[in-house]
Motif scaffolding. Sequence first.
Motif, PDB file in Angstrom:
ATOM      1  N   GLY A  87      24.307  18.651   9.400  1.00 45.45           N
ATOM      2  CA  GLY A  87      24.974  17.399   9.746  1.00 45.45           C
ATOM      3  C   GLY A  87      25.436  17.431  11.192  1.00 45.45           C
ATOM      4  O   GLY A  87      25.863  18.471  11.698  1.00 45.45           O
ATOM      5  N   GLU A  88      25.358  16.290  11.864  1.00 44.68           N
ATOM      6  CA  GLU A  88      25.746  16.192  13.284  1.00 44.68           C
ATOM      7  C   GLU A  88      27.234  16.454  13.505  1.00 44.68           C
ATOM      8  O   GLU A  88      27.622  16.988  14.524  1.00 44.68           O
ATOM      9  CB  GLU A  88      25.419  14.787  13.821  1.00 44.68           C
ATOM     10  N   LYS A  89      28.063  16.037  12.570  1.00 47.36           N
ATOM     11  CA  LYS A  89      29.514  16.076  12.759  1.00 47.36           C
ATOM     12  C   LYS A  89      30.080  17.400  12.239  1.00 47.36           C
ATOM     13  O   LYS A  89      30.376  17.544  11.058  1.00 47.36           O
ATOM     14  CB  LYS A  89      30.156  14.881  12.087  1.00 47.36           C
ATOM     15  N   SER A  90      30.241  18.341  13.154  1.00 46.41           N
ATOM     16  CA  SER A  90      30.655  19.688  12.772  1.00 46.41           C
ATOM     17  C   SER A  90      32.026  19.725  12.100  1.00 46.41           C
ATOM     18  O   SER A  90      32.299  20.621  11.311  1.00 46.41           O
ATOM     19  CB  SER A  90      30.631  20.622  13.974  1.00 46.41           C
ATOM     20  N   GLU A  91      32.862  18.737  12.378  1.00 49.00           N
ATOM     21  CA  GLU A  91      34.194  18.716  11.762  1.00 49.00           C
ATOM     22  C   GLU A  91      34.114  18.493  10.244  1.00 49.00           C
ATOM     23  O   GLU A  91      35.097  18.688   9.540  1.00 49.00           O
ATOM     24  CB  GLU A  91      35.099  17.677  12.419  1.00 49.00           C
ATOM     25  N   TYR A  92      32.938  18.137   9.734  1.00 52.52           N
ATOM     26  CA  TYR A  92      32.784  17.905   8.299  1.00 52.52           C
ATOM     27  C   TYR A  92      31.962  18.992   7.603  1.00 52.52           C
ATOM     28  O   TYR A  92      31.798  18.960   6.382  1.00 52.52           O
ATOM     29  CB  TYR A  92      32.143  16.537   8.046  1.00 52.52           C
ATOM     30  N   HIS A  93      31.462  19.958   8.327  1.00 50.10           N
ATOM     31  CA  HIS A  93      30.645  21.016   7.718  1.00 50.10           C
ATOM     32  C   HIS A  93      31.397  21.748   6.610  1.00 50.10           C
ATOM     33  O   HIS A  93      30.818  22.077   5.571  1.00 50.10           O
ATOM     34  CB  HIS A  93      30.159  22.008   8.761  1.00 50.10           C
ATOM     35  N   SER A  94      32.677  22.011   6.830  1.00 51.07           N
ATOM     36  CA  SER A  94      33.430  22.750   5.817  1.00 51.07           C
ATOM     37  C   SER A  94      33.578  21.946   4.530  1.00 51.07           C
ATOM     38  O   SER A  94      33.706  22.521   3.448  1.00 51.07           O
ATOM     39  CB  SER A  94      34.801  23.181   6.346  1.00 51.07           C
ATOM     40  N   TYR A  95      33.537  20.617   4.623  1.00 45.05           N
ATOM     41  CA  TYR A  95      33.600  19.801   3.398  1.00 45.05           C
ATOM     42  C   TYR A  95      32.339  20.011   2.563  1.00 45.05           C
ATOM     43  O   TYR A  95      32.411  20.076   1.328  1.00 45.05           O
ATOM     44  CB  TYR A  95      33.783  18.314   3.729  1.00 45.05           C
ATOM     45  N   CYS A  96      31.212  20.101   3.203  1.00 46.25           N
ATOM     46  CA  CYS A  96      29.958  20.375   2.500  1.00 46.25           C
ATOM     47  C   CYS A  96      30.050  21.736   1.797  1.00 46.25           C
ATOM     48  O   CYS A  96      29.727  21.859   0.615  1.00 46.25           O
ATOM     49  CB  CYS A  96      28.793  20.335   3.487  1.00 46.25           C
ATOM     50  N   LEU A  97      30.523  22.737   2.518  1.00 44.02           N
ATOM     51  CA  LEU A  97      30.649  24.074   1.930  1.00 44.02           C
ATOM     52  C   LEU A  97      31.656  24.075   0.783  1.00 44.02           C
ATOM     53  O   LEU A  97      31.460  24.751  -0.228  1.00 44.02           O
ATOM     54  CB  LEU A  97      31.034  25.090   3.008  1.00 44.02           C
ATOM     55  N   LYS A  98      32.724  23.295   0.922  1.00 46.85           N
ATOM     56  CA  LYS A  98      33.708  23.200  -0.157  1.00 46.85           C
ATOM     57  C   LYS A  98      33.094  22.549  -1.392  1.00 46.85           C
ATOM     58  O   LYS A  98      33.397  22.934  -2.520  1.00 46.85           O
ATOM     59  CB  LYS A  98      34.922  22.388   0.303  1.00 46.85           C
ATOM     60  N   GLY A  99      32.236  21.571  -1.188  1.00 47.00           N
ATOM     61  CA  GLY A  99      31.536  20.961  -2.318  1.00 47.00           C
ATOM     62  C   GLY A  99      30.672  21.975  -3.045  1.00 47.00           C
ATOM     63  O   GLY A  99      30.614  22.007  -4.272  1.00 47.00           O
ATOM     64  N   MET A 100      30.003  22.840  -2.272  1.00 45.48           N
ATOM     65  CA  MET A 100      29.201  23.908  -2.877  1.00 45.48           C
ATOM     66  C   MET A 100      30.089  24.893  -3.627  1.00 45.48           C
ATOM     67  O   MET A 100      29.793  25.286  -4.758  1.00 45.48           O
ATOM     68  CB  MET A 100      28.413  24.662  -1.807  1.00 45.48           C
ATOM     69  N   LEU A 101      31.166  25.284  -2.978  1.00 43.98           N
ATOM     70  CA  LEU A 101      32.094  26.250  -3.575  1.00 43.98           C
ATOM     71  C   LEU A 101      32.609  25.763  -4.919  1.00 43.98           C
ATOM     72  O   LEU A 101      32.532  26.469  -5.917  1.00 43.98           O
ATOM     73  CB  LEU A 101      33.278  26.491  -2.629  1.00 43.98           C
ATOM     74  N   LEU A 102      33.124  24.560  -4.945  1.00 46.14           N
ATOM     75  CA  LEU A 102      33.746  24.093  -6.173  1.00 46.14           C
ATOM     76  C   LEU A 102      32.723  23.815  -7.268  1.00 46.14           C
ATOM     77  O   LEU A 102      33.024  23.957  -8.446  1.00 46.14           O
ATOM     78  CB  LEU A 102      34.623  22.881  -5.878  1.00 46.14           C
ATOM     79  N   THR A 103      31.511  23.490  -6.892  1.00 43.04           N
ATOM     80  CA  THR A 103      30.460  23.332  -7.889  1.00 43.04           C
ATOM     81  C   THR A 103      30.092  24.699  -8.467  1.00 43.04           C
ATOM     82  O   THR A 103      29.892  24.841  -9.672  1.00 43.04           O
ATOM     83  CB  THR A 103      29.224  22.649  -7.273  1.00 43.04           C
ATOM     84  N   THR A 104      30.057  25.710  -7.616  1.00 44.10           N
ATOM     85  CA  THR A 104      29.775  27.074  -8.058  1.00 44.10           C
ATOM     86  C   THR A 104      30.846  27.549  -9.035  1.00 44.10           C
ATOM     87  O   THR A 104      30.541  28.075 -10.103  1.00 44.10           O
ATOM     88  CB  THR A 104      29.714  28.036  -6.844  1.00 44.10           C
ATOM     89  N   VAL A 105      32.104  27.356  -8.679  1.00 41.82           N
ATOM     90  CA  VAL A 105      33.207  27.811  -9.535  1.00 41.82           C
ATOM     91  C   VAL A 105      33.251  26.981 -10.808  1.00 41.82           C
ATOM     92  O   VAL A 105      33.433  27.509 -11.905  1.00 41.82           O
ATOM     93  CB  VAL A 105      34.554  27.736  -8.790  1.00 41.82           C
TER      94      VAL A 105
END
Length: 176
Positions: A87-105
């Motif tokens: 994604g172009e907007k680096s300030e939102y990259h961690s939101y994507c990773l958080k979505g992955m994290l919480l889906t994993t858990v």
Amino acid sequence: TGKGDFDENDIFYPCDAVDPKRAPACYHYHVSYLARLNDGYIKKTFDDCDKIVPQEMIKYCYYGFGRELESDIKNNVSTAVRFCTEGEKSEYHSYCLKGMLLTTVNAGTETDKGFSFCKALPTKFKNDCYDGMGKWIILLSKNLNDEFRQQECAKAESKQYSEVCLNASLENSPLI
């Protein structure tokens, strides 16, 4: 299902027309539609997320796309980071990773997988990841049992990240 109330002339409909309180959840799930429109092409889907107005809703699109992409990473954190940083907007990259994290858990309510995910991330994403773990642990504890939270957050790789986990809050979190 591919069916729903969509508008070919407005890719963000119905999310751009719902009550603002419901918009975060709408964009979180609407990204599935955007990904289908883009034939699963990650960069194009993030480009669509980046066009959302108001901008404060972009993070929910990234978060939801992380949820979507989680099944494609096969527990490979470097792939997760590569996908989420398209994604172009680096300030939102961690939101994507958080979505992955919480889906994993969420898949098995096993926090060990979540802590392993956070530990393997580059340092710049760790605080957000451990905050996400703390939020998930609050939800798992149901009655906010401090002992359970302390035991779980102690699994973090360091005292610093254990504190981030323990200080997590669900306040002002339309999505965790």
